[in-house]
Design an enzyme around this catalytic site. Structure first.
Site, mmCIF file in Angstrom:
data_model
loop_
_atom_site.group_PDB
_atom_site.id
_atom_site.type_symbol
_atom_site.label_atom_id
_atom_site.label_comp_id
_atom_site.label_asym_id
_atom_site.label_seq_id
_atom_site.Cartn_x
_atom_site.Cartn_y
_atom_site.Cartn_z
ATOM 1 N N CYS A 116 42.606 38.536 -6.978
ATOM 2 C CA CYS A 116 43.103 38.892 -5.659
ATOM 3 C C CYS A 116 43.709 37.785 -5.283
ATOM 4 O O CYS A 116 44.145 36.921 -5.846
ATOM 5 C CB CYS A 116 41.759 39.079 -4.946
ATOM 6 S SG CYS A 116 40.463 37.947 -4.810
ATOM 7 N N THR A 117 43.948 37.735 -3.696
ATOM 8 C CA THR A 117 44.747 36.834 -3.019
ATOM 9 C C THR A 117 44.259 35.401 -3.320
ATOM 10 O O THR A 117 45.198 34.547 -3.724
ATOM 11 C CB THR A 117 45.018 37.010 -1.494
ATOM 12 O OG1 THR A 117 45.488 38.608 -1.513
ATOM 13 C CG2 THR A 117 46.074 36.319 -1.130
#
Length: 393
Positions: free
Chosen positions: A336-337
């Protein structure tokens, strides 16, 4: 509110927004005949798809509704800049303008200029624009008054001190998280820091921006709490501060997941350092999953990664149940980010009986910062939740 780049499917809504804004907002400064000439009955008097695609066009969304759009041309000219008639004075224009200015600085544009209506003149003046001249322009048989305005960005380009943007999260048992809010707010304000800090009983999550000295001071302050002493952070820099205010919020969960009993501070999947990530996801036996929302994935992702098509992160458990429940013996690699969503996702999957769950330590942002571009398996850009919109891969 989400600020993102234009997509072709936005064209119809942009056409309608333009029409309604001119007809119902600009009518207070122009005659009925003038606004009808400006925004004719034919919504497609111009090719919106082509026009928006040929410029840097940003749109503002709120719960799926398009509430504003703005365009920047490569020469520094701001073309269309409109906010939904029902969202006037709600910060939409401010967010759109900050995205425009950030892109201009990225492109090393030293001057912005625009032809603004009587209605929009005060808005641009408050953003540092000066009137060059008042003029009359012809529009389908009507004469309209507007103003040529400009703003120099030279001082920002000449300033060597870029803003530091720090992203961090840490799961810990913060039973007093409500009491932590006020002193953290006061500390950030003293150091002129802007951004978002989320506090919950399960920990802290933040993206914060400011000077080098201010960011260092905040990190030292937080790590002085024994529960946060192992807090790790990631950094990028920006020519403009990507937030215009500070918000310290109290939350039930750092990221909404909706499954009780999941505690990433006790058990999570195996961390994979960025330098080892390529080898893991290149293994054809490994299932690679992008745990971000669909609009983030559209900006970019890792080659070969599965997109679960999530509108919201709390839909992830349903995706696992429907698509992975028979693959619990396979290796699962998630990203994810910044890493926080994978912490919860991996903790959940381990609780569901998956044997081997891995996740990218520090997320995409750390990978992009540490892995040389020529070795990177990342394709596209990385969406970030501030006015920068995306960072380069």
């Amino acid at each position: 509110m989400l600020i993102r780049l234009f997509q072709k499917q936005d064209s119809d809504r942009i056409a309608q927004l333009f029409h309604d804004t001119v007809r119902e907002v600009n009518i207070r400064d122009y005659s009925p005949e003038q606004v009808k000439a400006w925004a004719p009955d034919d919504l497609y008097f111009t090719n919106w798809t082509e026009d928006c695609s040929n410029n840097f066009t940003y749109v503002a969304e709120e719960e799926g509704e398009l509430i504003g759009f703005a365009q920047l041309e490569a020469n520094g000219h701001i073309d269309c800049f409109f906010c939904h008639k029902d969202y006037q004075r709600c910060g939409v224009g401010t967010r759109l303008y900050r995205a425009i200015e950030a892109k201009a600085l990225e492109l090393k544009i030293d001057r912005l200029f625009v032809e603004v209506s009587i209605t929009a003149r005060a808005f641009f003046k408050s953003r540092g624009f000066n009137v060059v001249k008042e003029q009359q322009v012809s529009c389908r048989g009507e004469k309209l008054t507007n103003f040529v305005m400009e703003k120099s960005l030279a001082k920002y380009l000449e300033n060597p001190d870029r803003f530091v943007v720090a992203t961090f999260y840490h799961f810990a048992d913060l039973t007093d998280y409500r009491e932590m809010r006020s002193p953290i707010t006061d500390f950030c304000n003293r150091h002129e820091l802007k951004g978002v800090i989320l506090l919950a009983q399960e920990g802290i999550n933040s993206t914060i921006a400011g000077s080098r000295e201010g960011i260092d001071a905040l990190l030292s302050y937080l790590r002085s709490d024994p529960r946060l002493q192992n807090l790790e952070h990631k950094e990028t820099t920006s020519d403009v501060i990507p937030y215009n205010k500070l918000r310290v919020r109290l939350k039930k969960e750092l990221v909404k997941f909706g499954v009780s009993g999941i505690d990433p501070s006790k058990e999570v999947g195996t961390y994979i350092d960025p330098k080892d990530w390529n080898a893991l996801i290149s293994d054809p036996e490994v299932i690679v999953i992008d745990t971000r929302n669909i609009y983030e994935v559209e900006f970019g992702t890792f080659k070969g990664a599965i997109d679960p098509n999530l509108d919201f992160f709390h839909e992830f458990p349903k995706y696992v149940e429907e698509n992975l429940s028979d693959r619990k013996q396979q290796k699962i690699a998630m990203f994810c980010t910044g890493g926080i969503r994978c912490e919860k996702a991996s903790a959940y999957m381990l609780a569901q009986g998956f044997d081997e769950v891995y996740h990218l330590k520090g997320g995409i942002l750390k990978y992009l910062a540490e892995v040389p571009p020529e070795e990177s398996l990342w394709e596209g850009e990385c969406f970030v939740f501030d006015d920068r919109i995306a960072t380069k891969g």
